[in-house]
Write an enzyme that holds these catalytic residues in place. Structure first.
Site, mmCIF file in Angstrom:
data_model
loop_
_atom_site.group_PDB
_atom_site.id
_atom_site.type_symbol
_atom_site.label_atom_id
_atom_site.label_comp_id
_atom_site.label_asym_id
_atom_site.label_seq_id
_atom_site.Cartn_x
_atom_site.Cartn_y
_atom_site.Cartn_z
ATOM 1 N N PRO A 113 10.112 -33.382 -0.378
ATOM 2 C CA PRO A 113 8.991 -34.151 -1.208
ATOM 3 C C PRO A 113 7.712 -35.123 -0.886
ATOM 4 C CG PRO A 113 10.990 -35.108 -1.093
ATOM 5 C CD PRO A 113 11.133 -33.711 -0.348
ATOM 6 N N CYS A 114 6.985 -33.999 -0.517
ATOM 7 C CA CYS A 114 5.566 -34.548 0.031
ATOM 8 C C CYS A 114 4.711 -35.334 -0.517
ATOM 9 C CB CYS A 114 4.764 -33.338 0.251
ATOM 10 S SG CYS A 114 3.982 -32.123 -0.890
#
Length: 195
Positions: free
Chosen positions: A159-160
């Site tokens: 989850p950037c």
């Protein structure tokens, strides 16, 4: 004259069965955009990347073929588990896209940053590029961390979107600002307030 096809009798067993391949992929339209999802024959995800057009699809497939295997086939059923996990996450039914991953498309520095991100920043949490750089023992490398996250081959899965600029706003994102805002709002809506 004899008929050369007299003994030719192919079985009519239904649709063709696709041979196993090293990498199977699908293009999936989601609430945050069109994603190219690719998995190895083991089921590990090698790519969950934004692919809004044919040119980006071709770039990802070329990268997969050059790095993982040239035996890449557009075949949706091997990607079913990933697509179900992704759908559960995108509807708020799950807090992660819980699937095996393979960082074959990531450089050693990308692997370090992406695994550090996944280990340190949980659902509904946010951090800055600078804080993540310090957390993975590269203080002062905020810009390099931003570049790594911009090339994340496993968007949403790793989850950037939870990494923001210290100056405010949402910053860059491979799927665009609207997709990043959507993901942040989704997590905020499904995170219970701490007491």
């Amino acid at each position: 004259m004899t008929n050369p096809f007299a003994t030719f009798d192919p079985p009519l067993a239904g649709p063709p069965v696709l041979e196993p391949t090293d990498v199977s992929y699908v293009l999936e339209d989601t609430a945050v955009g069109r994603l190219l999802i690719a998995v190895r024959s083991t089921g590990a995800v090698v790519t969950c990347a934004y692919s809004p057009d044919t040119a980006s699809e071709d770039r990802w497939l070329t990268r997969i073929a050059g790095t993982v295997s040239p035996r890449v086939l557009r075949h949706p059923s091997p990607t079913d588990a990933v697509r179900r996990a992704l759908a559960a996450y995108l509807t708020g039914g799950a807090r992660s896209v819980d699937v095996p991953t393979d960082l074959a498309l990531a450089s050693p520095f990308q692997r370090e940053v992406l695994t550090g991100l996944a280990a340190r920043v949980g659902y509904g949490e946010r951090t800055t590029y600078g804080e993540l750089a310090s957390a993975v023992e590269h203080p002062g490398a905020a810009r390099a961390v931003g570049t790594v996250l911009g090339g994340n081959p496993l968007c949403i899965v790793l989850p950037c979107h939870r990494v923001l600029p210290a100056s405010g706003g949402v910053g860059g994102y491979a799927g665009g600002a609207a997709a990043k805002e959507h993901l942040l709002a989704l997590e905020a809506a499904h995170t219970s307030p701490r007491v």
